[in-house]
Design an enzyme around this catalytic site. Structure first.
Site, PDB file in Angstrom:
ATOM      1  N   SER A   1      57.767  12.736  43.136  1.00 52.03           N
ATOM      2  CA  SER A   1      58.480  10.897  42.767  1.00 52.03           C
ATOM      3  C   SER A   1      57.700  10.077  42.365  1.00 52.03           C
ATOM      4  CB  SER A   1      58.931  10.997  44.104  1.00 52.03           C
ATOM      5  OG  SER A   1      59.641   9.178  44.231  1.00 52.03           O
TER       6      SER A   1
ATOM      7  N   TYR B   1      58.747   9.871  53.078  1.00 50.41           N
ATOM      8  CA  TYR B   1      59.301  10.915  52.195  1.00 50.41           C
ATOM      9  C   TYR B   1      57.930  10.945  50.991  1.00 50.41           C
ATOM     10  CZ  TYR B   1      61.373  11.224  47.749  1.00 50.41           C
ATOM     11  OH  TYR B   1      62.218  11.800  46.145  1.00 50.41           O
TER      12      TYR B   1
ATOM     13  N   LYS C   1      56.148  13.139  48.905  1.00 47.80           N
ATOM     14  CA  LYS C   1      56.024  14.359  47.816  1.00 47.80           C
ATOM     15  C   LYS C   1      54.355  13.654  47.157  1.00 47.80           C
ATOM     16  CE  LYS C   1      60.621  14.356  46.392  1.00 47.80           C
ATOM     17  NZ  LYS C   1      60.397  16.112  46.181  1.00 47.80           N
TER      18      LYS C   1
END
Length: 253
Positions: A145, A158, A162
Site C-alpha cells: 500500500s 496498517y 505494509k
C-alpha cells in the site's frame, strides 16, 4: 484476450480473492491462461468467485483464515494435487481492523495486523517455496500500500505493516533469486468494500487530490500484478510498483 506466453498453463495461488482486488487479479490471470487457487474466509463467496472465474477447470476455492498454518499447508498441497504446480503466488490478503491514533491502538489489534499482513505473507511464501518453487522457480507479488511508503494518519499501524511487507519483498528477492522473483505493488485508494470508509459519500473530494482525478479500480491493480508475474518482467525483482493515480506526487497518501 490471447493467452500470455508468461502465464499460459501456469498455476497461481491468490490469497484473499473472493472479491475486490484479489478476485480481479485472479480473473486477469485466468484471462491470460493461468489456473488459480483462491482463498478467503467464507465458503459461499469463494464458490461464487470460482463460478465467475470459469468453474473448476480454471479455479479452485479453499476457505480458511489466511494466517492459519494448517489452511496454508492445505491450500499448497491441494494446488499441486489439482493443477500440478504452483508457479505464481499473490499475497493479497490484508486487514485493517483499527482506525485512529497509535496512542489509542489496541495492541491485540496491532498484533493481528502484523500476523496477517506481514508474518502471514512470509508463511505463505515459505510454504510455496518449500513445496514447489525451490525446485522449479516462480514469481511472487505482494500487495502492499502507499500507506507503507509515508505516514498515513488514522491507519498508521496498517501502514507500518505494509512498510514491513515492502522491506520483506526486498529481502526475499535477494534471498530467493535467481530462480524466484519477488515484487510488490503499492496501491492508493481502490474502490472496494475494504476501502469504503476512505471514500464513501465523498469520492469526488477524495479523488480531487489525485492528478488523474479518480480513485483506483480493481482492474488497475490486476494488470500490474499480471505484468510482474509474467515473463515480461523477467529482469525485475525486489521492486515495489506504486499504483496511485499520481497521489504521492502531490504529497498525499
Amino acid at each position: 484476450m490471447p493467452a500470455s506466453p508468461g502465464l499460459a498453463g501456469k498455476t497461481a495461488i491468490v490469497t484473499g480473492a473472493s472479491r475486490g482486488i484479489g478476485l480481479a487479479i485472479a480473473q486477469r490471470l485466468v484471462d491470460e491462461g493461468a489456473r488459480v487457487v483462491i482463498t478467503a474466509r467464507k465458503a459461499e463467496a469463494l464458490e461464487a468467485a470460482v463460478a465467475e472465474l470459469g468453474g473448476p477447470d480454471k479455479a479452485l476455492g479453499i476457505p480458511g483464515r489466511a494466517d492459519d498454518a494448517e489452511h496454508q499447508a492445505d491450500v499448497v498441497r491441494r494446488a499441486v494435487e489439482t493443477f500440478g504446480s504452483i508457479d505464481l503466488l499473490v499475497n493479497n490478503t490484508g486487514i485493517n481492523p483499527a482506525y485512529g491514533t497509535l496512542m489509542d491502538l489496541d495492541l491485540d489489534a496491532a498484533r493481528k495486523i502484523l500476523e496477517v499482513n506481514a508474518v502471514g505473507t512470509l508463511a505463505w511464501t515459505q510454504k510455496v517455496v518449500g513445496a514447489w518453487m525451490k525446485e522449479h522457480g516462480g514469481a511472487i507479488v505482494n500487495v502492499a500500500s502507499v500507506a507503507g511508503l509515508r505516514p498515513a494518519p488514522g491507519i498508521a499501524f496498517y501502514g507500518a505493516s505494509k512498510a514491513l511487507l515492502i522491506h520483506l519483498t526486498e529481502e526475499l528477492a535477494v534471498e530467493l533469486g535467481p530462480d524466484i522473483r519477488v515484487n510488490a505493488v503499492a496501491p492508493a485508494v481502490v474502490k472496494t468494500r475494504f476501502a469504503e470508509a476512505l471514500y464513501t459519500d465523498r469520492e469526488e473530494e477524495v479523488a480531487a487530490a489525485y492528478p488523474l482525478k479518480r480513485l483506483g479500480l480493481p482492474h488497475d491493480i490486476a494488470g500490474a500484478v499480471a505484468y510482474l508475474l509474467s515473463d515480461d518482467a523477467s529482469w525485475t525483482t525486489g521492486q515495489t510498483l506504486v499504483l496511485d493515480g499520481g497521489l504521492t506526487l502531490s504529497g498525499g497518501v
